[in-house]
Design an enzyme around this catalytic site. Structure first.
Site, PDB file in Angstrom:
ATOM      1  N   ASN A  74      34.129  37.923  34.035  1.00 58.10           N
ATOM      2  CA  ASN A  74      34.262  39.338  33.718  1.00 58.10           C
ATOM      3  C   ASN A  74      32.948  40.089  33.638  1.00 58.10           C
ATOM      4  O   ASN A  74      32.012  39.691  32.960  1.00 58.10           O
ATOM      5  CB  ASN A  74      35.053  39.536  32.415  1.00 58.10           C
ATOM      6  CG  ASN A  74      35.764  40.866  32.403  1.00 58.10           C
ATOM      7  OD1 ASN A  74      35.133  41.892  32.299  1.00 58.10           O
ATOM      8  ND2 ASN A  74      37.060  40.818  32.539  1.00 58.10           N
ATOM      9  N   TRP A  75      32.969  41.168  34.353  1.00 55.44           N
ATOM     10  CA  TRP A  75      31.815  42.060  34.402  1.00 55.44           C
ATOM     11  C   TRP A  75      31.405  42.513  32.999  1.00 55.44           C
ATOM     12  O   TRP A  75      30.231  42.565  32.657  1.00 55.44           O
ATOM     13  CB  TRP A  75      32.188  43.248  35.282  1.00 55.44           C
ATOM     14  CG  TRP A  75      31.286  44.419  35.205  1.00 55.44           C
ATOM     15  CD1 TRP A  75      29.992  44.500  35.658  1.00 55.44           C
ATOM     16  CD2 TRP A  75      31.594  45.691  34.649  1.00 55.44           C
ATOM     17  NE1 TRP A  75      29.481  45.744  35.406  1.00 55.44           N
ATOM     18  CE2 TRP A  75      30.454  46.503  34.795  1.00 55.44           C
ATOM     19  CE3 TRP A  75      32.728  46.237  34.058  1.00 55.44           C
ATOM     20  CZ2 TRP A  75      30.409  47.814  34.367  1.00 55.44           C
ATOM     21  CZ3 TRP A  75      32.702  47.550  33.642  1.00 55.44           C
ATOM     22  CH2 TRP A  75      31.556  48.315  33.792  1.00 55.44           C
ATOM     23  N   HIS A 134      41.532  35.795  28.472  1.00 58.15           N
ATOM     24  CA  HIS A 134      42.647  36.419  29.211  1.00 58.15           C
ATOM     25  C   HIS A 134      43.949  36.331  28.420  1.00 58.15           C
ATOM     26  O   HIS A 134      44.987  36.802  28.885  1.00 58.15           O
ATOM     27  CB  HIS A 134      42.881  35.683  30.542  1.00 58.15           C
ATOM     28  CG  HIS A 134      41.777  35.848  31.546  1.00 58.15           C
ATOM     29  ND1 HIS A 134      41.153  37.037  31.788  1.00 58.15           N
ATOM     30  CD2 HIS A 134      41.215  34.952  32.403  1.00 58.15           C
ATOM     31  CE1 HIS A 134      40.243  36.878  32.745  1.00 58.15           C
ATOM     32  NE2 HIS A 134      40.258  35.621  33.126  1.00 58.15           N
ATOM     33  N   SER A 164      43.645  42.631  43.736  1.00 52.50           N
ATOM     34  CA  SER A 164      42.419  41.897  43.425  1.00 52.50           C
ATOM     35  C   SER A 164      42.730  40.443  43.064  1.00 52.50           C
ATOM     36  O   SER A 164      42.029  39.520  43.492  1.00 52.50           O
ATOM     37  CB  SER A 164      41.688  42.586  42.275  1.00 52.50           C
ATOM     38  OG  SER A 164      40.445  41.974  42.035  1.00 52.50           O
ATOM     39  N   TYR A 219      39.354  50.188  33.484  1.00 52.85           N
ATOM     40  CA  TYR A 219      38.398  49.909  34.554  1.00 52.85           C
ATOM     41  C   TYR A 219      38.068  51.202  35.299  1.00 52.85           C
ATOM     42  O   TYR A 219      36.920  51.452  35.661  1.00 52.85           O
ATOM     43  CB  TYR A 219      39.020  48.875  35.498  1.00 52.85           C
ATOM     44  CG  TYR A 219      38.235  48.617  36.759  1.00 52.85           C
ATOM     45  CD1 TYR A 219      37.125  47.787  36.742  1.00 52.85           C
ATOM     46  CD2 TYR A 219      38.632  49.175  37.975  1.00 52.85           C
ATOM     47  CE1 TYR A 219      36.407  47.535  37.899  1.00 52.85           C
ATOM     48  CE2 TYR A 219      37.922  48.930  39.136  1.00 52.85           C
ATOM     49  CZ  TYR A 219      36.811  48.112  39.099  1.00 52.85           C
ATOM     50  OH  TYR A 219      36.104  47.862  40.239  1.00 52.85           O
ATOM     51  N   PHE A 255      27.791  47.896  39.944  1.00 48.09           N
ATOM     52  CA  PHE A 255      28.377  46.940  40.896  1.00 48.09           C
ATOM     53  C   PHE A 255      27.325  46.453  41.889  1.00 48.09           C
ATOM     54  O   PHE A 255      27.260  45.269  42.215  1.00 48.09           O
ATOM     55  CB  PHE A 255      29.538  47.581  41.646  1.00 48.09           C
ATOM     56  CG  PHE A 255      30.166  46.647  42.646  1.00 48.09           C
ATOM     57  CD1 PHE A 255      30.987  45.615  42.224  1.00 48.09           C
ATOM     58  CD2 PHE A 255      29.912  46.771  44.001  1.00 48.09           C
ATOM     59  CE1 PHE A 255      31.551  44.734  43.131  1.00 48.09           C
ATOM     60  CE2 PHE A 255      30.474  45.896  44.913  1.00 48.09           C
ATOM     61  CZ  PHE A 255      31.303  44.881  44.474  1.00 48.09           C
ATOM     62  N   LYS A 276      35.292  44.000  46.285  1.00 47.17           N
ATOM     63  CA  LYS A 276      34.825  45.341  46.620  1.00 47.17           C
ATOM     64  C   LYS A 276      34.486  46.173  45.399  1.00 47.17           C
ATOM     65  O   LYS A 276      33.615  47.013  45.437  1.00 47.17           O
ATOM     66  CB  LYS A 276      35.899  46.080  47.439  1.00 47.17           C
ATOM     67  CG  LYS A 276      36.137  45.494  48.828  1.00 47.17           C
ATOM     68  CD  LYS A 276      37.223  46.304  49.525  1.00 47.17           C
ATOM     69  CE  LYS A 276      37.524  45.735  50.910  1.00 47.17           C
ATOM     70  NZ  LYS A 276      38.610  46.496  51.555  1.00 47.17           N
ATOM     71  N   GLY A 277      35.211  45.974  44.322  1.00 47.37           N
ATOM     72  CA  GLY A 277      34.965  46.769  43.134  1.00 47.37           C
ATOM     73  C   GLY A 277      35.493  48.179  43.233  1.00 47.37           C
ATOM     74  O   GLY A 277      35.055  49.072  42.510  1.00 47.37           O
TER      75      GLY A 277
END
Length: 319
Positions: A74-75, A134, A164, A219, A255, A276-277
């Site tokens: 996770n970002w 999660h 995704s 997001y 990103f 891709k984001g």
């Protein structure tokens, strides 16, 4: 390569090697009706999950798989670490010490990952813990809610999440791949994926979204205005940062920056972790019947809920 990066790469490479040896039917296991990846999680760890003792100052990030898109760990994992470290004004030496302690105790990202003894080792971490998971609320250790630890809930529009997760499923060696998008879509709609149904996940978290220790962020809003999103997050967790410091963290976690770093940090998993984001990629795969099916399910389960409104379905999930 520094010690922390090397340790994570070695951990991930071992998972990859174990997955390549496993038969497709051995890649997953079911616990209380929900599927999980066998090379990352184990029934034994889930059986002692409630032994985890949350602290009131823990930073808890919860998100369904691929809600953050950028990477499996996770970002926002990296973002929260950057916010906490920047706010605490840690020196380079202090940062290295934290990393070394975490590595020595073999505490890796995700609450549900690893061996059953990990929760005992997590007690020994002498600093504020950032915990990523999660898991839906009914599976989380009860101590998380009793402790009143602050929980950041990251959500994403359902159609982009589905797409995704589809690409991730078919590129991740730890998961069995699907023969087609149509086959995967059926599994997604019926919750026959790792970590279960995203619809159920949102319905369950909606029961907690009004709690004072829970903040939901999307997001999409982070994509639209990352700096503002990070400021809200920092304020929620009590991280005291200047506007300049917030902007620095935002630039580090863009990103583009994370994508450039991916080939160095997660090793062989770099290209798998990062997609891709973008927003609205779902339009490339959904057919009209699938659009209508998901629209109907959303209307029945989530349209009149707080999280349903937060997702802005009409904006992001309608052609």
């Amino acid at each position: 390569m520094d010690k922390s990066r090397k340790t994570v790469v070695e951990y991930l490479d071992k998972i990859l090697a174990d997955s390549e040896k496993a038969a497709p039917e051995d890649l997953l296991f079911s616990y209380k009706g929900i599927l999980y990846p066998a090379t990352l999680c184990s029934p034994e760890t889930f059986q002692v999950l409630d032994s985890f003792e949350a602290r009131s100052d823990d930073v808890i990030l919860v998100a369904y798989p691929k809600n953050g898109n950028y990477c499996y760990t996770n970002w926002l994992d990296q973002v929260l670490n950057d916010l906490e470290i920047t706010a605490a004004k840690y020196t380079e030496e202090e940062i290295k010490k934290r990393i070394n302690i975490t590595n020595e105790l073999s505490v890796f990202p995700r609450l549900e990952f690893g061996d059953p003894e990990k929760f005992k080792r997590m007690k020994e971490l002498p600093f504020r813990r950032i915990i990523i998971t999660h898991l839906p609320p009914q599976v989380l250790p009860k101590s998380i809610f009793k402790s009143k630890a602050k929980i950041l809930l990251l959500v994403r529009n359902l159609k982009d999440t589905a797409v995704s997760y589809f690409h991730f499923y078919n590129n991740m060696p730890t998961l069995p791949s699907f023969g087609s998008w149509d086959e995967y879509f059926t599994a997604f709609m019926h919750g026959k994926l790792c970590w279960g149904s995203y619809f159920d996940y949102l319905v369950d978290w909606n029961k907690h979204v009004a709690d004072e220790n829970v903040m939901a962020i999307t997001y999409e809003e982070l994509k639209e205005n990352q700096t503002l999103g990070l400021k809200k997050t920092a304020d929620f967790f009590g991280f005291s940062l200047s506007e300049e410091e917030i902007q620095t963290v935002a630039e580090k976690s863009s990103f583009k920056a994370m994508k450039e770093k991916s080939s160095k940090t997660p090793g062989a998993f770099g290209e798998i972790f990062f997609c891709k984001g973008g927003v609205s990629d779902w339009k490339n795969l959904f057919n009209e019947d699938q659009n209508q099916e998901m629209d109907k399910t959303f209307e029945e389960l989530l349209a009149r809920t707080k999280l349903g409104a937060k997702i802005k379905y009409e904006v992001y999930c309608k052609a």
